[in-house]
Design a protein around this motif. Structure first.
Motif, PDB file in Angstrom:
ATOM      1  N   ALA A  50       0.799  -1.293  -0.133  1.00  0.00           N
ATOM      2  CA  ALA A  50      -0.190   0.129  -0.152  1.00  0.00           C
ATOM      3  C   ALA A  50       0.843   1.299   0.132  1.00  0.00           C
ATOM      4  N   VAL A  51       1.787   1.194   0.591  1.00  0.00           N
ATOM      5  CA  VAL A  51       2.940   2.418   0.741  1.00  0.00           C
ATOM      6  C   VAL A  51       3.446   2.564  -0.348  1.00  0.00           C
ATOM      7  N   ALA A  52       3.966   1.377  -1.041  1.00  0.00           N
ATOM      8  CA  ALA A  52       4.579   1.604  -2.410  1.00  0.00           C
ATOM      9  C   ALA A  52       3.772   2.140  -3.334  1.00  0.00           C
ATOM     10  N   GLY A  53       2.441   1.430  -3.642  1.00  0.00           N
ATOM     11  CA  GLY A  53       1.490   1.702  -4.393  1.00  0.00           C
ATOM     12  C   GLY A  53       1.087   3.111  -4.398  1.00  0.00           C
ATOM     13  N   GLY A  54       0.617   3.661  -3.152  1.00  0.00           N
ATOM     14  CA  GLY A  54       0.612   5.085  -3.058  1.00  0.00           C
ATOM     15  C   GLY A  54       1.451   6.018  -3.524  1.00  0.00           C
ATOM     16  N   VAL A  55       2.890   5.835  -3.202  1.00  0.00           N
ATOM     17  CA  VAL A  55       3.744   6.815  -3.432  1.00  0.00           C
ATOM     18  C   VAL A  55       3.953   6.439  -5.100  1.00  0.00           C
ATOM     19  N   GLY A  56       3.887   5.368  -5.508  1.00  0.00           N
ATOM     20  CA  GLY A  56       3.830   5.138  -6.883  1.00  0.00           C
ATOM     21  C   GLY A  56       2.926   5.797  -7.828  1.00  0.00           C
ATOM     22  N   MET A  57       1.552   5.970  -7.140  1.00  0.00           N
ATOM     23  CA  MET A  57       0.722   6.545  -7.957  1.00  0.00           C
ATOM     24  C   MET A  57       0.828   7.939  -7.696  1.00  0.00           C
ATOM     25  N   LEU A  58       1.512   8.803  -6.600  1.00  0.00           N
ATOM     26  CA  LEU A  58       1.562   9.936  -6.682  1.00  0.00           C
ATOM     27  C   LEU A  58       2.789  10.690  -7.655  1.00  0.00           C
ATOM     28  N   LEU A  59       3.775   9.746  -7.403  1.00  0.00           N
ATOM     29  CA  LEU A  59       4.820  10.146  -8.406  1.00  0.00           C
ATOM     30  C   LEU A  59       4.694   9.900  -9.908  1.00  0.00           C
ATOM     31  N   THR A  60       3.548   8.806 -10.383  1.00  0.00           N
ATOM     32  CA  THR A  60       3.422   8.718 -11.726  1.00  0.00           C
ATOM     33  C   THR A  60       2.184   9.060 -12.211  1.00  0.00           C
ATOM     34  N   ASP A  61       1.385   9.675 -11.486  1.00  0.00           N
ATOM     35  CA  ASP A  61      -0.051  10.025 -11.631  1.00  0.00           C
ATOM     36  C   ASP A  61      -0.767   8.734 -12.184  1.00  0.00           C
ATOM     37  N   GLY A  62      -0.696   7.604 -11.375  1.00  0.00           N
ATOM     38  CA  GLY A  62      -1.691   6.475 -11.609  1.00  0.00           C
ATOM     39  C   GLY A  62      -0.918   5.272 -11.740  1.00  0.00           C
ATOM     40  N   LEU A  63       0.349   5.353 -11.928  1.00  0.00           N
ATOM     41  CA  LEU A  63       1.016   4.161 -12.400  1.00  0.00           C
ATOM     42  C   LEU A  63       0.814   3.573 -13.632  1.00  0.00           C
ATOM     43  N   GLY A  64       0.491   4.410 -14.590  1.00  0.00           N
ATOM     44  CA  GLY A  64       0.129   3.991 -15.758  1.00  0.00           C
ATOM     45  C   GLY A  64      -1.267   3.480 -15.945  1.00  0.00           C
ATOM     46  N   MET A  65      -2.270   3.664 -15.061  1.00  0.00           N
ATOM     47  CA  MET A  65      -3.531   3.273 -15.069  1.00  0.00           C
ATOM     48  C   MET A  65      -4.295   4.296 -15.923  1.00  0.00           C
ATOM     49  N   PRO A  66      -5.089   4.061 -16.955  1.00  0.00           N
ATOM     50  CA  PRO A  66      -5.845   4.906 -17.773  1.00  0.00           C
ATOM     51  C   PRO A  66      -6.679   5.965 -16.644  1.00  0.00           C
ATOM     52  N   ARG A  67      -6.662   6.994 -17.246  1.00  0.00           N
ATOM     53  CA  ARG A  67      -7.767   7.970 -16.716  1.00  0.00           C
ATOM     54  C   ARG A  67      -9.068   7.567 -16.680  1.00  0.00           C
ATOM     55  N   SER A  68      -9.479   6.817 -17.525  1.00  0.00           N
ATOM     56  CA  SER A  68     -11.003   6.383 -17.669  1.00  0.00           C
ATOM     57  C   SER A  68     -11.239   5.493 -16.457  1.00  0.00           C
ATOM     58  N   PHE A  69     -10.348   4.909 -15.827  1.00  0.00           N
ATOM     59  CA  PHE A  69     -10.549   4.479 -14.528  1.00  0.00           C
ATOM     60  C   PHE A  69     -11.327   5.231 -13.575  1.00  0.00           C
ATOM     61  N   LEU A  70     -11.467   6.499 -13.859  1.00  0.00           N
ATOM     62  CA  LEU A  70     -11.753   7.459 -12.792  1.00  0.00           C
ATOM     63  C   LEU A  70     -13.140   8.081 -13.244  1.00  0.00           C
ATOM     64  N   ASP A  71     -13.605   7.631 -14.297  1.00  0.00           N
ATOM     65  CA  ASP A  71     -14.679   7.959 -14.985  1.00  0.00           C
ATOM     66  C   ASP A  71     -15.931   7.717 -14.284  1.00  0.00           C
ATOM     67  N   ASN A  72     -16.103   6.709 -13.267  1.00  0.00           N
ATOM     68  CA  ASN A  72     -17.215   6.606 -12.358  1.00  0.00           C
ATOM     69  C   ASN A  72     -16.851   6.727 -10.941  1.00  0.00           C
ATOM     70  N   SER A  73     -16.027   7.684 -10.789  1.00  0.00           N
ATOM     71  CA  SER A  73     -15.715   7.978  -9.368  1.00  0.00           C
ATOM     72  C   SER A  73     -15.471   9.677  -9.345  1.00  0.00           C
ATOM     73  N   PRO A  74     -15.561  10.019  -7.927  1.00  0.00           N
ATOM     74  CA  PRO A  74     -15.743  11.548  -7.811  1.00  0.00           C
ATOM     75  C   PRO A  74     -14.270  12.273  -7.995  1.00  0.00           C
ATOM     76  N   PHE A  75     -13.194  11.435  -8.283  1.00  0.00           N
ATOM     77  CA  PHE A  75     -12.223  12.011  -8.528  1.00  0.00           C
ATOM     78  C   PHE A  75     -11.585  12.338  -9.969  1.00  0.00           C
ATOM     79  N   ASN A  76     -11.086  13.506 -10.250  1.00  0.00           N
ATOM     80  CA  ASN A  76     -10.432  13.795 -11.594  1.00  0.00           C
ATOM     81  C   ASN A  76      -8.964  13.497 -11.578  1.00  0.00           C
ATOM     82  N   SER A  77      -8.374  13.033 -10.617  1.00  0.00           N
ATOM     83  CA  SER A  77      -6.966  13.010 -10.829  1.00  0.00           C
ATOM     84  C   SER A  77      -6.766  11.433  -9.950  1.00  0.00           C
ATOM     85  N   PHE A  78      -5.681  10.919  -9.947  1.00  0.00           N
ATOM     86  CA  PHE A  78      -5.247   9.969  -8.982  1.00  0.00           C
ATOM     87  C   PHE A  78      -4.742  10.294  -7.563  1.00  0.00           C
ATOM     88  N   LEU A  79      -4.586  11.684  -7.434  1.00  0.00           N
ATOM     89  CA  LEU A  79      -4.039  12.143  -6.297  1.00  0.00           C
ATOM     90  C   LEU A  79      -4.865  11.857  -5.023  1.00  0.00           C
TER      91      LEU A  79
END
Length: 137
Positions: free
Chosen positions: A9-38
């Protein structure tokens, strides 16, 4: 289990912060209240990673509150994975893995408390907890 979940979880959280989602497509956020992976990254790092890390430290130290925090960390992991699965409307083997690790944490807590009779109870843990000092004797 808690060590693995904490590190992941710590590595994943840091990785997501540093890479803006670890390469996950932004479309994963379409059905969420989030505009970014922050915010999801911060939740993963602080809430999931934090409770797992706290549980790990307390377990290693054989503190009386270790089982409580391990249960909290296990439930947090289950909630995180269920919420993530619903929001991205997809499923991967990693989600299955982390859902299983959260569930195993909860089962092990129940075993240590003697609630799950088909699992062995940690007899040497119980006296320290009953004594109230939280330290193993």
């Amino acid at each position: 289990m808690a060590v693995f979940n904490a590190l992941s979880a710590v590595a994943g959280g840091v990785g997501m912060l540093l890479t803006d989602g670890l390469g996950m497509p932004r479309s994963f956020l379409d059905n969420s209240p989030f505009n970014s992976f922050l915010v999801p990254a911060l939740i993963l790092l602080i809430v999931i990673g934090g409770t797992q890390t706290l549980a790990t430290v307390l377990l290693i130290g054989r503190r009386a509150s270790a089982l409580l925090w391990t249960a909290v960390a296990g439930f947090a992991m289950l909630i995180w994975i269920l919420t993530e699965t619903v929001m991205i409307q997809g499923f991967s083997w990693l989600q299955a893995l982390y859902f299983a690790t959260g569930g195993v944490e909860l089962i092990l807590v129940l075993a240590l408390l003697g609630i799950v009779s088909w699992l062995p109870r940690a007899a040497d843990w119980a006296p320290a907890v009953r004594a109230g000092n939280g330290r193993r004797r």
